[in-house]
Design a protein around this motif. Structure first.
Motif, PDB file in Angstrom:
ATOM      1  N   LEU A 193       0.748  -1.182  -0.113  1.00 11.95           N
ATOM      2  CA  LEU A 193       0.096   0.099  -0.111  1.00 11.95           C
ATOM      3  C   LEU A 193       0.942   1.273   0.104  1.00 11.95           C
ATOM      4  O   LEU A 193       0.607   2.212  -0.760  1.00 11.95           O
ATOM      5  N   SER A 194       2.073   1.307   0.717  1.00 14.50           N
ATOM      6  CA  SER A 194       2.743   2.484   0.643  1.00 14.50           C
ATOM      7  C   SER A 194       3.472   2.542  -0.414  1.00 14.50           C
ATOM      8  O   SER A 194       3.866   3.857  -0.692  1.00 14.50           O
ATOM      9  N   LEU A 195       3.692   1.790  -1.494  1.00 13.51           N
ATOM     10  CA  LEU A 195       4.248   1.844  -2.678  1.00 13.51           C
ATOM     11  C   LEU A 195       3.336   2.169  -3.703  1.00 13.51           C
ATOM     12  O   LEU A 195       3.576   2.547  -4.925  1.00 13.51           O
ATOM     13  N   GLY A 196       1.833   2.333  -3.234  1.00 13.02           N
ATOM     14  CA  GLY A 196       1.096   3.008  -4.193  1.00 13.02           C
ATOM     15  C   GLY A 196       0.125   1.894  -5.050  1.00 13.02           C
ATOM     16  O   GLY A 196      -0.623   2.055  -5.881  1.00 13.02           O
ATOM     17  N   PHE A 197       0.202   0.521  -4.434  1.00 14.47           N
ATOM     18  CA  PHE A 197      -0.591  -0.439  -4.994  1.00 14.47           C
ATOM     19  C   PHE A 197      -1.822  -0.470  -4.372  1.00 14.47           C
ATOM     20  O   PHE A 197      -2.358  -0.198  -3.332  1.00 14.47           O
ATOM     21  N   THR A 198      -2.724  -0.894  -5.405  1.00 16.18           N
ATOM     22  CA  THR A 198      -4.357  -0.681  -4.996  1.00 16.18           C
ATOM     23  C   THR A 198      -4.841  -2.255  -4.848  1.00 16.18           C
ATOM     24  O   THR A 198      -4.574  -3.177  -5.656  1.00 16.18           O
ATOM     25  N   PRO A 199      -5.309  -2.501  -3.705  1.00 15.81           N
ATOM     26  CA  PRO A 199      -5.814  -3.885  -3.372  1.00 15.81           C
ATOM     27  C   PRO A 199      -7.071  -4.176  -3.994  1.00 15.81           C
ATOM     28  O   PRO A 199      -7.968  -3.284  -4.246  1.00 15.81           O
ATOM     29  N   VAL A 200      -7.230  -5.424  -4.497  1.00 14.69           N
ATOM     30  CA  VAL A 200      -8.371  -5.719  -5.413  1.00 14.69           C
ATOM     31  C   VAL A 200      -8.888  -7.200  -4.811  1.00 14.69           C
ATOM     32  O   VAL A 200      -9.888  -7.664  -5.036  1.00 14.69           O
ATOM     33  N   GLY A 201      -7.789  -8.061  -4.152  1.00 13.93           N
ATOM     34  CA  GLY A 201      -8.140  -9.105  -3.457  1.00 13.93           C
ATOM     35  C   GLY A 201      -9.215  -9.160  -2.486  1.00 13.93           C
ATOM     36  O   GLY A 201      -9.260  -8.497  -1.634  1.00 13.93           O
TER      37      GLY A 201
END
Length: 414
Positions: free
Chosen positions: A21-29
């Motif tokens: 999350l800190s790296l800017g990834f968006t959770p979808v699972g």
């Protein structure tokens, strides 16, 4: 395998949800941590393990943490050919012999965990429909048979069955999906109506392949060879289900199997929760394929009645799907001496001629000439369509007779 890459999935080892999350990834699972890359939008999943806690394909709990290794993540996958990875440097990580099985064209399960997810039987069968030269490892087939015996496939939900089936039907040799489901026993549990066709004989004069189940698979592969859409392929798969209900003392004949089959097809479609459009076309194919094949024997009124039952005047494209499915039925036969795939199919031209003639009447004028509330409007339209169809058929038959006479006279003159 040298095939085009359509999507890329990434597994992330040694990281956490917070770091992603800190790296800017968006959770979808929803069930386990999967993220979309902030720029490429490709999927990145944390390395994870899983544990079976309940029956069916949903009965799992997942564990993702920095200490889960890549090998542990790959171990939970279904087949060895799907349990490989490539590092950022291009190194192939293949702890379970996936590359060897690709070279040998073998589907082999990675571990006994394969048996914990019944969807994997459907996935393997679907892969077989795509990769026609692959075989199933004997130990994997035995494991799938045990899964069926243990009742694992009984926990499959209709939506998941339909997802895998619909994808498998669109592969290059869809018969292999059905055949493998039969071989492991899953077909009897998931599609007992199709399984019921397997040892049902048909008249050898018309079906040299003898058995209704084999005929269905031949017709299905012909639909794939012609690159027909899912509407046609699904209809072909179900078109002869009525033959599975013929009493054995009537074999090898199957009188009225079309009408019996229509209601069975309707029940199968409702059980699978398929769309109404797919259901309608499949039911029409089961009910009418005999009439379409016997076109030259039908009276014009009967032919128009078939068109009306198929809603061909409002939705001609659906009726064309029914015609295409009937073509597959006609050509889905096998003999050592005759290539049925190349035989004539004059029924297509006949039905398009009848349909165009029946559609050519001025329906609006007929309706305007009558009381809007008259119960006689449908009959009047039917009769007008039948008359137009009869004129077209008579002209067509006269043309054929005339051509035959000219040819005969020419031969006599020689």
């Amino acid at each position: 395998m040298g095939l085009p890459v359509h999507d890329r999935d990434y597994v992330v080892v040694g990281s956490t949800v917070e770091e992603m999350l800190s790296l800017g990834f968006t959770p979808v699972g929803k069930e386990f941590p999967v993220f979309l890359h902030p720029e490429t939008k490709q999927e990145y999943a944390l390395a994870r393990t899983e544990k079976k806690v309940a029956p069916g394909y949903r009965g799992f709990v997942f564990h993702a943490s920095p200490d889960v290794t890549l090998e542990e993540d790959l171990l939970r996958r279904d087949l060895t050919i799907n349990a490989m990875a490539m590092s950022e440097e291009g190194e192939i990580i293949d702890p379970f012999g996936g590359r060897r099985d690709i070279e040998n064209r073998v589907f082999r399960h990675v571990s006994e965990a394969f048996a914990e997810d019944p969807v994997r039987i459907l996935r393997l069968a679907r892969f077989a429909a795509r990769f026609r030269d692959f075989s199933v490892a004997p130990e994997t087939m035995e494991l799938m048979k045990k899964m069926v015996t243990d009742g694992e496939v009984d926990a499959l939900v209709p939506e998941r069955v339909w997802k895998e089936l619909s994808q498998g039907l669109m592969e290059s040799m869809p018969s292999r999906m059905i055949q493998i489901m039969h071989d492991c026993g899953a077909l009897e549990r998931i599609f007992p109506e199709i399984e019921a066709l397997w040892e049902v004989p048909q008249p050898e004069k018309y079906h040299p392949e003898i058995y209704a189940g084999k005929h269905t698979l031949l017709a299905l592969d012909y639909s794939a060879k012609m690159n027909y859409p899912l509407t046609v392929r699904f209809s072909v798969l179900l078109h002869d289900l009525g033959k599975g209900t013929t009493p054995p003392n009537q074999w090898p004949h199957h009188r009225a199997h079309e009408e019996r089959g229509a209601s069975i097809v309707d029940n199968v479609c409702r059980r699978l929760h398929v769309s109404k459009m797919l259901r309608d076309i499949a039911v029409m194919t089961a009910r009418e394929h005999g009439n379409i094949r016997r076109s030259s024997e039908l009276r014009s009124k009967t032919a128009v009645m078939v068109l009306e039952r198929c809603d061909a005047f409002r939705r001609p494209e659906r009726f064309i799907d029914v015609i295409n499915a009937t073509e597959c039925d006609l050509r889905g036969r096998k003999s050592d001496t005759v290539s049925f795939e190349d035989i004539d199919f004059p029924q297509r031209a006949y039905w398009m001629m009848v349909l165009n003639a029946a559609r050519s009447i001025d329906a609006a004028a007929i309706i305007q000439s009558m009381d809007d509330a008259s119960e006689e409007i449908p009959r009047a339209l039917h009769n007008a369509r039948a008359d137009a169809a009869a004129d077209a058929v008579n002209a067509w038959r006269f043309g054929h007779i005339k051509k035959a006479s000219v040819a005969e006279a020419s031969t006599s003159a020689q």
